[in-house]
Write a protein that holds these residues in place. Structure first.
Motif, PDB file in Angstrom:
ATOM      1  N   ILE A  91       0.718  -1.234  -0.049  1.00  0.00           N
ATOM      2  CA  ILE A  91       0.182  -0.066   0.115  1.00  0.00           C
ATOM      3  C   ILE A  91       0.894   1.132  -0.074  1.00  0.00           C
ATOM      4  CG2 ILE A  91      -1.902  -1.015   1.092  1.00  0.00           C
ATOM      5  CD1 ILE A  91      -0.931  -0.085   3.721  1.00  0.00           C
ATOM      6  N   ALA A  92       2.133   1.145  -0.077  1.00  0.00           N
ATOM      7  CA  ALA A  92       3.038   2.246  -0.384  1.00  0.00           C
ATOM      8  C   ALA A  92       2.953   2.971  -1.532  1.00  0.00           C
ATOM      9  CB  ALA A  92       4.482   1.908   0.168  1.00  0.00           C
ATOM     10  N   ASN A  93       2.750   4.398  -1.126  1.00  0.00           N
ATOM     11  CA  ASN A  93       2.769   5.214  -2.370  1.00  0.00           C
ATOM     12  C   ASN A  93       3.951   5.559  -2.828  1.00  0.00           C
ATOM     13  OD1 ASN A  93       2.184   7.555  -4.161  1.00  0.00           O
ATOM     14  ND2 ASN A  93       0.060   8.048  -3.004  1.00  0.00           N
ATOM     15  N   PRO A  94       4.234   5.459  -4.195  1.00  0.00           N
ATOM     16  CA  PRO A  94       5.543   5.819  -4.787  1.00  0.00           C
ATOM     17  C   PRO A  94       5.928   7.339  -5.132  1.00  0.00           C
ATOM     18  CG  PRO A  94       4.208   4.703  -6.515  1.00  0.00           C
ATOM     19  CD  PRO A  94       3.567   4.718  -5.116  1.00  0.00           C
ATOM     20  N   ARG A  95       4.577   7.974  -5.217  1.00  0.00           N
ATOM     21  CA  ARG A  95       4.834   9.181  -5.913  1.00  0.00           C
ATOM     22  C   ARG A  95       5.809  10.121  -5.550  1.00  0.00           C
ATOM     23  NH1 ARG A  95       1.129  14.063  -5.349  1.00  0.00           N
ATOM     24  NH2 ARG A  95       1.727  15.319  -7.299  1.00  0.00           N
ATOM     25  N   SER A  96       6.260  10.396  -4.417  1.00  0.00           N
ATOM     26  CA  SER A  96       7.362  11.079  -4.126  1.00  0.00           C
ATOM     27  C   SER A  96       8.627  10.602  -4.518  1.00  0.00           C
ATOM     28  CB  SER A  96       7.575  11.242  -2.346  1.00  0.00           C
ATOM     29  OG  SER A  96       8.415  12.300  -1.872  1.00  0.00           O
ATOM     30  N   LEU A  97       8.907   9.479  -4.782  1.00  0.00           N
ATOM     31  CA  LEU A  97      10.008   8.849  -5.065  1.00  0.00           C
ATOM     32  C   LEU A  97      10.042   9.172  -6.834  1.00  0.00           C
ATOM     33  CD1 LEU A  97      12.883   7.531  -5.311  1.00  0.00           C
ATOM     34  CD2 LEU A  97      11.670   5.450  -5.389  1.00  0.00           C
ATOM     35  N   ILE A  98       8.769   8.962  -7.299  1.00  0.00           N
ATOM     36  CA  ILE A  98       8.780   9.430  -8.859  1.00  0.00           C
ATOM     37  C   ILE A  98       9.083  10.780  -9.055  1.00  0.00           C
ATOM     38  CG2 ILE A  98       7.058   9.622 -10.766  1.00  0.00           C
ATOM     39  CD1 ILE A  98       5.617   7.091  -9.387  1.00  0.00           C
ATOM     40  N   GLU A  99       8.617  11.694  -8.233  1.00  0.00           N
ATOM     41  CA  GLU A  99       8.733  12.903  -8.420  1.00  0.00           C
ATOM     42  C   GLU A  99      10.267  13.447  -8.120  1.00  0.00           C
ATOM     43  OE1 GLU A  99       6.690  15.102  -9.861  1.00  0.00           O
ATOM     44  OE2 GLU A  99       5.109  13.614  -9.644  1.00  0.00           O
ATOM     45  N   ALA A 100      10.828  12.767  -7.011  1.00  0.00           N
ATOM     46  CA  ALA A 100      12.309  12.972  -6.676  1.00  0.00           C
ATOM     47  C   ALA A 100      13.123  12.611  -8.244  1.00  0.00           C
ATOM     48  CB  ALA A 100      12.605  12.250  -5.622  1.00  0.00           C
ATOM     49  N   ILE A 101      12.755  11.514  -8.472  1.00  0.00           N
ATOM     50  CA  ILE A 101      13.655  11.156  -9.785  1.00  0.00           C
ATOM     51  C   ILE A 101      13.650  12.226 -11.086  1.00  0.00           C
ATOM     52  CG2 ILE A 101      14.076   9.417 -11.542  1.00  0.00           C
ATOM     53  CD1 ILE A 101      13.328   7.404  -9.345  1.00  0.00           C
ATOM     54  N   LYS A 102      12.322  12.537 -11.258  1.00  0.00           N
ATOM     55  CA  LYS A 102      12.042  13.534 -12.314  1.00  0.00           C
ATOM     56  C   LYS A 102      12.621  14.872 -11.814  1.00  0.00           C
ATOM     57  CE  LYS A 102       7.508  13.354 -13.605  1.00  0.00           C
ATOM     58  NZ  LYS A 102       6.246  12.961 -13.452  1.00  0.00           N
ATOM     59  N   LEU A 103      12.578  15.293 -10.701  1.00  0.00           N
ATOM     60  CA  LEU A 103      13.205  16.558 -10.633  1.00  0.00           C
ATOM     61  C   LEU A 103      14.763  16.548 -10.422  1.00  0.00           C
ATOM     62  CD1 LEU A 103      12.896  19.429  -9.344  1.00  0.00           C
ATOM     63  CD2 LEU A 103      12.780  18.813  -7.244  1.00  0.00           C
ATOM     64  N   ALA A 104      15.250  15.285 -10.033  1.00  0.00           N
ATOM     65  CA  ALA A 104      16.578  15.235 -10.077  1.00  0.00           C
ATOM     66  C   ALA A 104      17.059  15.242 -11.602  1.00  0.00           C
ATOM     67  CB  ALA A 104      17.232  13.876  -9.671  1.00  0.00           C
ATOM     68  N   ALA A 105      16.297  14.515 -12.534  1.00  0.00           N
ATOM     69  CA  ALA A 105      16.977  14.752 -13.938  1.00  0.00           C
ATOM     70  C   ALA A 105      16.632  16.211 -14.463  1.00  0.00           C
ATOM     71  CB  ALA A 105      15.901  13.848 -14.682  1.00  0.00           C
ATOM     72  N   ALA A 106      15.805  17.018 -14.302  1.00  0.00           N
ATOM     73  CA  ALA A 106      15.507  18.355 -14.586  1.00  0.00           C
ATOM     74  C   ALA A 106      16.705  19.134 -14.205  1.00  0.00           C
ATOM     75  CB  ALA A 106      14.193  18.559 -14.192  1.00  0.00           C
ATOM     76  N   LEU A 107      16.775  19.039 -12.796  1.00  0.00           N
ATOM     77  CA  LEU A 107      18.007  20.005 -12.274  1.00  0.00           C
ATOM     78  C   LEU A 107      19.312  19.362 -12.441  1.00  0.00           C
ATOM     79  CD1 LEU A 107      16.745  20.375  -8.659  1.00  0.00           C
ATOM     80  CD2 LEU A 107      16.351  21.899 -10.439  1.00  0.00           C
ATOM     81  N   SER A 108      19.591  18.328 -12.792  1.00  0.00           N
ATOM     82  CA  SER A 108      20.690  17.859 -13.253  1.00  0.00           C
ATOM     83  C   SER A 108      21.212  18.501 -14.760  1.00  0.00           C
ATOM     84  CB  SER A 108      21.020  16.490 -13.525  1.00  0.00           C
ATOM     85  OG  SER A 108      20.145  15.924 -14.714  1.00  0.00           O
ATOM     86  N   LYS A 109      20.291  19.000 -15.424  1.00  0.00           N
ATOM     87  CA  LYS A 109      20.630  19.818 -16.833  1.00  0.00           C
ATOM     88  C   LYS A 109      20.944  21.098 -16.627  1.00  0.00           C
ATOM     89  CE  LYS A 109      17.022  16.837 -19.035  1.00  0.00           C
ATOM     90  NZ  LYS A 109      15.888  16.803 -19.583  1.00  0.00           N
ATOM     91  N   VAL A 110      20.461  21.623 -15.270  1.00  0.00           N
ATOM     92  CA  VAL A 110      20.978  23.183 -15.317  1.00  0.00           C
ATOM     93  C   VAL A 110      21.982  23.439 -14.030  1.00  0.00           C
ATOM     94  CG1 VAL A 110      18.957  23.997 -16.144  1.00  0.00           C
ATOM     95  CG2 VAL A 110      19.057  23.495 -13.803  1.00  0.00           C
ATOM     96  N   TYR A 111      22.026  22.439 -13.355  1.00  0.00           N
ATOM     97  CA  TYR A 111      22.802  22.659 -12.110  1.00  0.00           C
ATOM     98  C   TYR A 111      24.536  22.823 -12.474  1.00  0.00           C
ATOM     99  CZ  TYR A 111      24.785  21.568  -7.306  1.00  0.00           C
ATOM    100  OH  TYR A 111      25.267  21.826  -5.940  1.00  0.00           O
ATOM    101  N   SER A 112      24.924  24.000 -11.815  1.00  0.00           N
ATOM    102  CA  SER A 112      26.273  24.486 -11.908  1.00  0.00           C
ATOM    103  C   SER A 112      26.887  24.600 -10.572  1.00  0.00           C
ATOM    104  CB  SER A 112      26.453  25.857 -12.546  1.00  0.00           C
ATOM    105  OG  SER A 112      27.714  26.249 -12.717  1.00  0.00           O
ATOM    106  N   TYR A 113      27.939  23.553 -10.237  1.00  0.00           N
ATOM    107  CA  TYR A 113      28.216  23.488  -8.896  1.00  0.00           C
ATOM    108  C   TYR A 113      29.326  24.527  -8.453  1.00  0.00           C
ATOM    109  CZ  TYR A 113      30.920  21.635  -4.703  1.00  0.00           C
ATOM    110  OH  TYR A 113      31.526  21.466  -3.753  1.00  0.00           O
ATOM    111  N   SER A 114      29.391  25.057  -7.138  1.00  0.00           N
ATOM    112  CA  SER A 114      30.447  25.622  -6.793  1.00  0.00           C
ATOM    113  C   SER A 114      30.197  25.734  -5.146  1.00  0.00           C
ATOM    114  CB  SER A 114      30.720  26.968  -7.449  1.00  0.00           C
ATOM    115  OG  SER A 114      29.773  27.956  -7.132  1.00  0.00           O
ATOM    116  N   PRO A 115      31.067  25.592  -4.392  1.00  0.00           N
ATOM    117  CA  PRO A 115      30.810  25.598  -2.928  1.00  0.00           C
ATOM    118  C   PRO A 115      29.823  26.844  -2.782  1.00  0.00           C
ATOM    119  CG  PRO A 115      33.345  24.999  -3.338  1.00  0.00           C
ATOM    120  CD  PRO A 115      32.584  25.563  -4.459  1.00  0.00           C
TER     121      PRO A 115
END
Length: 336
Positions: free
Chosen positions: A310-334
């Motif tokens: 009965i566990a709802n997977p939606r938060s993990l689904i959204e987390a993966i999709k957001l990770a994908a979107a942010l990975s395309k624009v993320y520019s790392y520096s401390p």
């Protein structure tokens, strides 16, 4: 352009991590956003899928380079680190804690080498990792240590609203004492930089009020007058687009309407309640300030329902999709 590879850690294998991972890999929208790679243990996944009657195909790979991202296929780095005879669903143990730690360590290794583009994590249990000997209280602290980062930032993302926290895991009375001008200034400067790293070029940041009605000019508390307003004025003098204190009963609604790019919540529940009320299953926690984007579900291991289907997977689904979107624009520096 190839879709990003997102490393998904299984989380605590005695919790709902295996169940929500399986359900997530059966969601077509995940594959439209990225090529997900599960980092976990095949034996527990087979046990849970069989127990729940979920038909799923697994493909064990030796490297992220082998990931193809085929819909409905669970591509997996199998660490083979679970002894099913020692693992009890719904119960914290050194066995489950150790396995969860190893999934995180492997994901970080891949991310630092550039073999995956971001990491999305299923939930771990603080007691279990402590039983396994971890000196870290949770995911964020562990990730920071593995990456050599002193103080990463936690951001909640829900329906595009971004919430940061002046304090998080403090008793409320201590959190109130921590509402100080210098702390607000320092945190807001870090937030400004972090937002720019995810593509918000001219961030508009609102600082939430602490007291009802933003203190009513001192009638309902002095923190706004003595700490928050002076902090906001100093930030404005630096050229940052910061406003506040904005009453907490309206600032999150205004952020949802895009009046602000982000809100600085002053304590844990102030921001958590807002995010989870808006969309409990759709809220995603994001760790910024690491060399890679990390997102996470906004819930725990839910031992009480582990293995029940009965566990709802939606938060993990959204987390993966957001990770994908942010990975395309993320520019790392401390950002410390």
């Amino acid at each position: 352009m190839e879709k990003p590879i997102i490393g998904v850690t299984l989380g605590d294998p005695a919790g709902i991590g295996p169940e929500i991972s399986i359900k997530t890999f059966l969601d077509d929208s995940v594959f439209e956003a990225c090529r997900p790679l599960l980092i976990g243990d095949l034996s527990i996944l087979r046990k849970i899928s069989g127990q729940l009657g979920i038909q799923v195909d697994f493909r064990v790979v030796d490297s992220p380079r082998e990931v193809v991202g085929k819909k409905g296929l669970v591509e997996l780095i199998d660490l083979g680190n679970i002894n099913l005879e020692k693992l009890t669903l719904g119960k914290a143990s050194a066995e489950s804690g150790r396995a969860a730690i190893e999934y995180i360590e492997r994901a970080v290794k891949y991310a630092l080498k550039g073999e995956i583009n971001a990491v999305a994590t299923a939930p771990i249990n603080k007691k279990a990792i402590n039983m396994a000997g971890s000196k870290h209280i949770g995911h964020t602290e562990m990730l920071a240590a593995l990456c050599g980062v002193e103080e990463p930032l936690t951001m909640f993302w829900v329906k595009g609203m971004k919430i940061f926290f002046l304090t998080r895991h403090l008793p409320l009375i201590e959190a109130i004492k921590a509402v100080r001008k210098n702390r607000i200034v320092s945190m807001t400067m870090r937030i400004h930089k972090a937002l720019r790293q995810i593509g918000v070029n001219s961030p508009r940041i609102a600082v939430a009020a602490l007291n009802p009605h933003a203190g009513e000019e001192g009638l309902l508390g002095r923190e706004e007058i003595e700490e928050i307003i002076p902090a906001v004025k100093e930030l404005q003098k630096m050229g940052l687009n910061v406003v506040g204190p904005v009453p907490a009963d309206s600032v999150f609604h205004q952020a949802l309407e895009h009046k602000y790019d982000a809100v600085l919540s002053l304590y844990h529940d102030q921001g958590h309640i807002a995010a989870k009320t808006v969309d409990f299953y759709g809220a995603v926690a994001v760790t910024l300030g690491l060399p890679f984007i990390r997102t996470s579900v906004d819930h725990g291991t839910a031992y009480d329902i582990a293995g029940k289907g009965i566990a709802n997977p939606r938060s993990l689904i959204e987390a993966i999709k957001l990770a994908a979107a942010l990975s395309k624009v993320y520019s790392y520096s401390p950002i410390g």
